[in-house]
Design a protein around this motif. Structure first.
Motif, PDB file in Angstrom:
ATOM      1  N   GLY A   1       0.801  -1.208   0.000  1.00 34.18           N
ATOM      2  CA  GLY A   1       0.000   0.000   0.000  1.00 34.18           C
ATOM      3  C   GLY A   1       0.837   1.262   0.000  1.00 34.18           C
ATOM      4  N   MET A   2       1.877   1.285   0.805  1.00 34.37           N
ATOM      5  CA  MET A   2       2.714   2.481   0.859  1.00 34.37           C
ATOM      6  C   MET A   2       3.559   2.630  -0.400  1.00 34.37           C
ATOM      7  SD  MET A   2       1.481   3.697   3.472  1.00 34.37           S
ATOM      8  CE  MET A   2       2.431   5.210   3.559  1.00 34.37           C
TER       9      MET A   2
ATOM     10  N   ALA B   1       7.539   5.834   5.335  1.00 33.79           N
ATOM     11  CA  ALA B   1       7.252   4.481   5.819  1.00 33.79           C
ATOM     12  C   ALA B   1       8.423   3.527   5.613  1.00 33.79           C
ATOM     13  CB  ALA B   1       6.015   3.925   5.106  1.00 33.79           C
ATOM     14  N   ARG B   2       9.589   4.063   5.302  1.00 29.73           N
ATOM     15  CA  ARG B   2      10.736   3.199   5.015  1.00 29.73           C
ATOM     16  C   ARG B   2      11.300   2.573   6.292  1.00 29.73           C
ATOM     17  NH1 ARG B   2      12.745   8.415   5.046  1.00 29.73           N
ATOM     18  NH2 ARG B   2      14.632   8.754   6.301  1.00 29.73           N
ATOM     19  N   SER B   3      12.105   1.565   6.084  1.00 29.43           N
ATOM     20  CA  SER B   3      12.734   0.858   7.202  1.00 29.43           C
ATOM     21  C   SER B   3      13.573   1.817   8.033  1.00 29.43           C
ATOM     22  CB  SER B   3      13.632  -0.267   6.676  1.00 29.43           C
ATOM     23  OG  SER B   3      12.885  -1.181   5.897  1.00 29.43           O
ATOM     24  N   GLY B   4      13.550   1.619   9.344  1.00 29.61           N
ATOM     25  CA  GLY B   4      14.349   2.442  10.245  1.00 29.61           C
ATOM     26  C   GLY B   4      13.614   3.613  10.840  1.00 29.61           C
ATOM     27  N   VAL B   5      12.433   3.949  10.311  1.00 27.24           N
ATOM     28  CA  VAL B   5      11.631   5.042  10.868  1.00 27.24           C
ATOM     29  C   VAL B   5      10.634   4.424  11.845  1.00 27.24           C
ATOM     30  CG1 VAL B   5      10.054   6.937  10.383  1.00 27.24           C
ATOM     31  CG2 VAL B   5      11.887   6.403   8.765  1.00 27.24           C
ATOM     32  N   PRO B   6      10.778   4.684  13.146  1.00 24.43           N
ATOM     33  CA  PRO B   6       9.930   4.008  14.136  1.00 24.43           C
ATOM     34  C   PRO B   6       8.567   4.679  14.280  1.00 24.43           C
ATOM     35  CG  PRO B   6      11.464   5.468  15.242  1.00 24.43           C
ATOM     36  CD  PRO B   6      11.789   5.559  13.778  1.00 24.43           C
ATOM     37  N   ALA B   7       7.670   3.956  14.921  1.00 26.35           N
ATOM     38  CA  ALA B   7       6.355   4.506  15.261  1.00 26.35           C
ATOM     39  C   ALA B   7       6.420   5.143  16.644  1.00 26.35           C
ATOM     40  CB  ALA B   7       5.297   3.408  15.246  1.00 26.35           C
ATOM     41  N   ALA B   8       5.722   6.261  16.814  1.00 23.71           N
ATOM     42  CA  ALA B   8       5.713   6.941  18.110  1.00 23.71           C
ATOM     43  C   ALA B   8       4.751   6.281  19.082  1.00 23.71           C
ATOM     44  CB  ALA B   8       5.343   8.413  17.933  1.00 23.71           C
TER      45      ALA B   8
ATOM     46  N   ALA C   1       4.564   2.089   9.733  1.00 15.61           N
ATOM     47  CA  ALA C   1       5.917   2.552  10.038  1.00 15.61           C
ATOM     48  C   ALA C   1       6.940   1.450   9.751  1.00 15.61           C
ATOM     49  CB  ALA C   1       6.019   2.979  11.504  1.00 15.61           C
ATOM     50  N   GLY C   2       7.952   1.791   8.974  1.00 15.37           N
ATOM     51  CA  GLY C   2       9.051   0.869   8.716  1.00 15.37           C
ATOM     52  C   GLY C   2       8.752  -0.289   7.806  1.00 15.37           C
ATOM     53  N   VAL C   3       7.638  -0.250   7.060  1.00 13.84           N
ATOM     54  CA  VAL C   3       7.259  -1.418   6.264  1.00 13.84           C
ATOM     55  C   VAL C   3       7.950  -1.467   4.904  1.00 13.84           C
ATOM     56  CG1 VAL C   3       5.006  -1.672   7.381  1.00 13.84           C
ATOM     57  CG2 VAL C   3       5.213  -0.254   5.321  1.00 13.84           C
TER      58      VAL C   3
ATOM     59  N   VAL D   1       6.930   8.237  14.274  1.00 16.42           N
ATOM     60  CA  VAL D   1       5.884   8.810  13.432  1.00 16.42           C
ATOM     61  C   VAL D   1       4.499   8.386  13.920  1.00 16.42           C
ATOM     62  CG1 VAL D   1       7.320   8.995  11.380  1.00 16.42           C
ATOM     63  CG2 VAL D   1       6.071   6.874  11.822  1.00 16.42           C
ATOM     64  N   THR D   2       3.518   9.189  13.586  1.00 12.16           N
ATOM     65  CA  THR D   2       2.112   8.881  13.849  1.00 12.16           C
ATOM     66  C   THR D   2       1.336   9.121  12.560  1.00 12.16           C
ATOM     67  OG1 THR D   2       1.502  11.142  14.455  1.00 12.16           O
ATOM     68  CG2 THR D   2       2.391   9.740  16.217  1.00 12.16           C
TER      69      THR D   2
END
Length: 268
Positions: free
Chosen positions: A43-44, A169-176, A186-188, A245-246
């Motif tokens: 989806g992303m 939404a790339r790898s390494g970006v965490p969810a808040a 997040a990170g998918v 991220v949110t």
């Protein structure tokens, strides 16, 4: 003896990715049948295609109004309004909430709590006003140049906005937070895939601009690059400030990218 089913493919099926993208990023009534990480990844990755569809709808609306005798300003307002309608205003709401969270000066947990509230604070209001004014002004200038230039600006800015979602939404970006749409996506997206999508959208933007001339090909490519660069700066600021991220951050990143692209396209 029952046969063992074949293992699921690690790559999401394109159909599931498109369903996820249109079902979560627009009001188009699409049944999202899968909510797993593979579907979210697809989806992303398909998000720029959603931008292409949204931008085309916005461009057609503006062109119809111009054909009926409306001025460039009214056409620009309608063009800016279509993406807001097709997303239920979620990206604009995310931009406002992100501005309130960043401007609050509160610790991360308190800032996230402010962002979840239904009301909009002064930082959010000001950010929305200036962002929408900038979008409308840039689109009006583009339509004044030519109808085709305005249509290209609408499509390129919408695609760049959704490309910013792919990169966020790339790898390494965490969810808040552990819940919500932000945590689901997040990170998918593998970083290499996200960069490939960025290259594809940039080349497609240049091709669209080439219809208007060689300088416009360069300008549209530059608009996409600048859009995702400014969006990346906001993303990094939010990750440092909130711890990740949110869903609101995703919306803020998309609107920031769209506005930046339109401003760059209005220059020169």
């Amino acid at each position: 003896m029952p046969r063992t089913p074949p293992p699921a493919s690690p790559r999401p099926v394109l159909r599931d990715g498109l369903r996820f993208a249109f079902g979560t990023l627009t009001v188009i009534p699409v049944a999202v049948t899968r909510w797993d990480r593979d579907a979210a990844r697809g989806g992303m990755l398909c998000a720029p295609l959603v931008g292409l569809a949204v931008g085309a709808a916005a461009a057609v609306t503006g062109l119809v109004l111009l054909f009926l005798g409306a001025g460039s300003l009214l056409a620009a307002v309608a063009t800016a309004a279509v993406p807001a309608v097709l997303t239920r205003g979620l990206h604009l709401d995310g931009l406002a909430d992100t501005a309130d969270g960043l401007g609050s000066g509160k610790p991360a947990d308190d800032a996230l709590r402010i962002m979840k509230q239904s009301d909009i604070g002064p930082f959010g209001v000001l950010t929305l006003v200036f962002a929408l004014f900038a979008q409308v002004a840039a689109l009006a200038q583009a339509y004044d140049g030519s109808w085709a230039r305005g249509a290209v600006a609408a499509v390129v800015s919408a695609a760049a906005a959704r490309l910013a979602l792919t990169l966020a939404a790339r790898s390494g970006v965490p969810a808040a937070r552990p819940e919500g749409l932000g945590a689901a996506v997040a990170g998918v997206v593998p970083t290499g895939w996200a960069l490939g999508a960025a290259a594809a959208v940039t080349l497609a933007g240049a091709a669209a601009g080439a219809y208007l001339g060689a300088c416009d090909a360069l300008r549209t490519a530059l608009a996409v690059v600048c859009a995702v660069t400014v969006a990346e700066l906001l993303l990094r600021r939010c990750v440092r400030r909130f711890g990740g991220v949110t869903g609101d951050v995703f919306g803020g990143v998309a609107e920031t990218a769209a506005t930046t692209a339109l401003v760059i396209l209005a220059l020169g």
